[in-house]
Scaffold this motif. Structure first.
Motif, PDB file in Angstrom:
ATOM      1  N   SER A   1       4.981  11.451   0.915  1.00 19.67           N
ATOM      2  CA  SER A   1       4.429  12.736   1.357  1.00 19.67           C
ATOM      3  C   SER A   1       4.390  13.817   0.279  1.00 19.67           C
ATOM      4  O   SER A   1       3.679  14.802   0.461  1.00 19.67           O
ATOM      5  N   PRO A   2       5.139  13.708  -0.854  1.00 20.04           N
ATOM      6  CA  PRO A   2       5.127  14.828  -1.807  1.00 20.04           C
ATOM      7  C   PRO A   2       3.916  14.799  -2.722  1.00 20.04           C
ATOM      8  O   PRO A   2       4.024  14.700  -3.942  1.00 20.04           O
ATOM      9  N   CYS A   3       2.733  14.870  -2.141  1.00 19.82           N
ATOM     10  CA  CYS A   3       1.538  14.677  -2.963  1.00 19.82           C
ATOM     11  C   CYS A   3       0.532  15.794  -2.758  1.00 19.82           C
ATOM     12  O   CYS A   3      -0.658  15.612  -2.961  1.00 19.82           O
ATOM     13  N   SER A   4       0.985  16.947  -2.351  1.00 18.65           N
ATOM     14  CA  SER A   4       0.099  18.101  -2.267  1.00 18.65           C
ATOM     15  C   SER A   4       0.933  19.346  -2.518  1.00 18.65           C
ATOM     16  O   SER A   4       2.123  19.379  -2.247  1.00 18.65           O
ATOM     17  N   GLY A   5       0.282  20.347  -3.060  1.00 19.31           N
ATOM     18  CA  GLY A   5       0.989  21.611  -3.253  1.00 19.31           C
ATOM     19  C   GLY A   5       2.277  21.458  -4.028  1.00 19.31           C
ATOM     20  O   GLY A   5       2.294  20.990  -5.162  1.00 19.31           O
ATOM     21  N   HIS A   6       3.366  21.842  -3.396  1.00 24.99           N
ATOM     22  CA  HIS A   6       4.647  21.879  -4.080  1.00 24.99           C
ATOM     23  C   HIS A   6       5.121  20.515  -4.546  1.00 24.99           C
ATOM     24  O   HIS A   6       5.962  20.421  -5.430  1.00 24.99           O
ATOM     25  N   GLY A   7       4.602  19.440  -3.972  1.00 22.42           N
ATOM     26  CA  GLY A   7       5.048  18.118  -4.377  1.00 22.42           C
ATOM     27  C   GLY A   7       4.443  17.622  -5.666  1.00 22.42           C
ATOM     28  O   GLY A   7       5.011  16.751  -6.329  1.00 22.42           O
ATOM     29  N   PHE A   8       3.289  18.171  -6.065  1.00 23.53           N
ATOM     30  CA  PHE A   8       2.602  17.641  -7.235  1.00 23.53           C
ATOM     31  C   PHE A   8       3.439  17.765  -8.493  1.00 23.53           C
ATOM     32  O   PHE A   8       3.379  16.904  -9.386  1.00 23.53           O
ATOM     33  N   LYS A   9       4.228  18.825  -8.581  1.00 26.70           N
ATOM     34  CA  LYS A   9       5.024  19.030  -9.789  1.00 26.70           C
ATOM     35  C   LYS A   9       6.051  17.918  -9.997  1.00 26.70           C
ATOM     36  O   LYS A   9       6.552  17.725 -11.098  1.00 26.70           O
ATOM     37  N   HIS A  10       6.353  17.171  -8.936  1.00 25.47           N
ATOM     38  CA  HIS A  10       7.310  16.078  -9.044  1.00 25.47           C
ATOM     39  C   HIS A  10       6.626  14.731  -9.268  1.00 25.47           C
ATOM     40  O   HIS A  10       7.284  13.696  -9.253  1.00 25.47           O
ATOM     41  N   SER A  11       5.312  14.745  -9.472  1.00 25.91           N
ATOM     42  CA  SER A  11       4.551  13.500  -9.412  1.00 25.91           C
ATOM     43  C   SER A  11       4.971  12.478 -10.462  1.00 25.91           C
ATOM     44  O   SER A  11       4.937  11.271 -10.199  1.00 25.91           O
ATOM     45  N   ALA A  12       5.351  12.926 -11.647  1.00 25.24           N
ATOM     46  CA  ALA A  12       5.705  11.970 -12.692  1.00 25.24           C
ATOM     47  C   ALA A  12       6.924  11.141 -12.290  1.00 25.24           C
ATOM     48  O   ALA A  12       6.902   9.902 -12.329  1.00 25.24           O
ATOM     49  N   ALA A  13       8.002  11.813 -11.870  1.00 22.88           N
ATOM     50  CA  ALA A  13       9.220  11.089 -11.494  1.00 22.88           C
ATOM     51  C   ALA A  13       9.026  10.316 -10.193  1.00 22.88           C
ATOM     52  O   ALA A  13       9.444   9.153 -10.084  1.00 22.88           O
TER      53      ALA A  13
ATOM     54  N   VAL B   1       0.849  -1.188   0.000  1.00 25.35           N
ATOM     55  CA  VAL B   1       0.000   0.000   0.000  1.00 25.35           C
ATOM     56  C   VAL B   1       0.884   1.238   0.000  1.00 25.35           C
ATOM     57  O   VAL B   1       1.911   1.284   0.692  1.00 25.35           O
ATOM     58  N   VAL B   2       0.508   2.225  -0.795  1.00 24.91           N
ATOM     59  CA  VAL B   2       1.179   3.525  -0.802  1.00 24.91           C
ATOM     60  C   VAL B   2       0.256   4.540  -0.132  1.00 24.91           C
ATOM     61  O   VAL B   2      -0.877   4.732  -0.575  1.00 24.91           O
ATOM     62  N   ILE B   3       0.730   5.165   0.932  1.00 25.18           N
ATOM     63  CA  ILE B   3      -0.029   6.210   1.616  1.00 25.18           C
ATOM     64  C   ILE B   3       0.440   7.555   1.068  1.00 25.18           C
ATOM     65  O   ILE B   3       1.511   8.043   1.404  1.00 25.18           O
ATOM     66  N   ALA B   4      -0.355   8.125   0.168  1.00 20.37           N
ATOM     67  CA  ALA B   4      -0.031   9.411  -0.456  1.00 20.37           C
ATOM     68  C   ALA B   4      -1.181  10.367  -0.158  1.00 20.37           C
ATOM     69  O   ALA B   4      -1.915  10.786  -1.052  1.00 20.37           O
TER      70      ALA B   4
ATOM     71  N   ALA C   1       9.122   6.122  -9.484  1.00 19.26           N
ATOM     72  CA  ALA C   1       9.999   5.527  -8.470  1.00 19.26           C
ATOM     73  C   ALA C   1       9.195   4.726  -7.456  1.00 19.26           C
ATOM     74  O   ALA C   1       9.606   3.630  -7.044  1.00 19.26           O
ATOM     75  N   ILE C   2       8.045   5.251  -7.048  1.00 14.10           N
ATOM     76  CA  ILE C   2       7.216   4.538  -6.071  1.00 14.10           C
ATOM     77  C   ILE C   2       6.672   3.251  -6.677  1.00 14.10           C
ATOM     78  O   ILE C   2       6.602   2.211  -6.004  1.00 14.10           O
ATOM     79  N   ALA C   3       6.287   3.297  -7.948  1.00 14.96           N
ATOM     80  CA  ALA C   3       5.786   2.093  -8.606  1.00 14.96           C
ATOM     81  C   ALA C   3       6.845   1.001  -8.611  1.00 14.96           C
ATOM     82  O   ALA C   3       6.552  -0.180  -8.346  1.00 14.96           O
ATOM     83  N   GLU C   4       8.077   1.373  -8.895  1.00 13.03           N
ATOM     84  CA  GLU C   4       9.159   0.386  -8.875  1.00 13.03           C
ATOM     85  C   GLU C   4       9.392  -0.138  -7.466  1.00 13.03           C
ATOM     86  O   GLU C   4       9.634  -1.333  -7.265  1.00 13.03           O
ATOM     87  N   LEU C   5       9.315   0.752  -6.485  1.00  8.97           N
ATOM     88  CA  LEU C   5       9.503   0.346  -5.097  1.00  8.97           C
ATOM     89  C   LEU C   5       8.389  -0.608  -4.661  1.00  8.97           C
ATOM     90  O   LEU C   5       8.641  -1.619  -4.000  1.00  8.97           O
ATOM     91  N   ALA C   6       7.158  -0.314  -5.041  1.00  6.15           N
ATOM     92  CA  ALA C   6       6.015  -1.121  -4.616  1.00  6.15           C
ATOM     93  C   ALA C   6       6.006  -2.498  -5.256  1.00  6.15           C
ATOM     94  O   ALA C   6       5.450  -3.449  -4.687  1.00  6.15           O
ATOM     95  N   THR C   7       6.609  -2.618  -6.425  1.00  7.63           N
ATOM     96  CA  THR C   7       6.621  -3.906  -7.105  1.00  7.63           C
ATOM     97  C   THR C   7       7.876  -4.713  -6.801  1.00  7.63           C
ATOM     98  O   THR C   7       8.154  -5.715  -7.457  1.00  7.63           O
ATOM     99  N   GLY C   8       8.613  -4.262  -5.799  1.00 11.59           N
ATOM    100  CA  GLY C   8       9.735  -5.064  -5.310  1.00 11.59           C
ATOM    101  C   GLY C   8      11.086  -4.717  -5.862  1.00 11.59           C
ATOM    102  O   GLY C   8      12.096  -5.342  -5.501  1.00 11.59           O
TER     103      GLY C   8
END
Length: 226
Positions: free
Chosen positions: A187-199, A43-46, A203-210
């Motif tokens: 945690s970078p999923c609101s305000g200033h963090g959204f601009k980084h969402s693609a990268a 689970v990803v808590i974003a 990275a989170i997808a790779e982390l979540a899939t092992g």
């Protein structure tokens, strides 16, 4: 656009469904919402500004800042403020705060989006005042716009409030929860963090899939030892 791309790749998107808690179990994580209970291997808590409520044992890590966004009408030379001529920008002006802004996009009237980031006051997702007052809009214009953008008027055609989920030293946290490795905190999923969402998302997808993120290092975003 990002949600549409996810759907095209087979993701199931559920909106207007509030997560109330998550519980790590033996071999899986159970997520409870106001509509049901789900199980997942990881689970990803974003949760942006709701992070303190979902992670009460680590709520002290997160500080929520209310930020004012305003779109001021461009009175003349509107063509100079289009995306082709006027980029997204960040400017450390001779004022208490730096400002950033966007070109004319998404409004019927030509307008420049601008905000001055504040780190003096805190709020919560449930108590924040989401209405921008005329006084604070005027103050934003008088202090941070009038002297630097002569073509931009004080006529505010649109305003909004966003929330920054802040960590110490302006960091983000993107890491597995130390006592629950099947839970990834992002945690970078609101305000200033959204601009980084693609990268960050990749990275989170790779982390979540092992795997290990192949193009973005997350070393600076780990939980620090308490």
């Amino acid at each position: 656009i990002q949600l549409d791309l996810a759907r095209n790749d087979g993701a199931v998107i559920r909106t207007n469904e509030a997560v109330t808690r998550f519980d790590p179990r033996a071999g899986y994580v159970e997520v409870t919402t106001d509509r049901g209970v789900y199980r997942a291997d990881n689970v990803v808590i974003a949760a942006g500004p709701w992070m303190p409520q979902l992670l009460p044992q680590r709520s002290s890590l997160f500080t929520i800042r209310r930020q004012l966004l305003a779109w001021f009408r461009v009175e003349k030379d509107a063509a100079l403020y289009t995306p082709e001529r006027f980029p997204v920008w960040y400017w450390q002006i001779p004022r208490d705060r730096a400002i950033y802004g966007f070109p004319w996009y998404g409004t019927a009237a030509p307008a420049m989006k601008v905000s001055a980031e504040q780190y003096e006051t805190t709020t919560t997702a449930s108590t924040v005042n989401r209405t921008a007052s005329p006084e604070e809009i005027d103050n934003l214009y008088d202090t941070y716009v009038a002297d630097f953008f002569p073509s931009v008027s004080r006529d505010c055609v649109k305003s909004a409030i966003c929330l920054y989920t802040c960590i110490d030293d302006a960091r983000f946290i993107v890491d597995r929860l130390p006592d629950s490795p099947k839970v990834i905190v992002a945690s970078p999923c609101s305000g200033h963090g959204f601009k980084h969402s693609a990268a960050i998302g990749e990275a989170i997808a790779e982390l979540a899939t092992g795997g290990t993120p192949s193009r973005v290092s997350l070393d600076e975003f780990r939980f620090r030892q308490e």
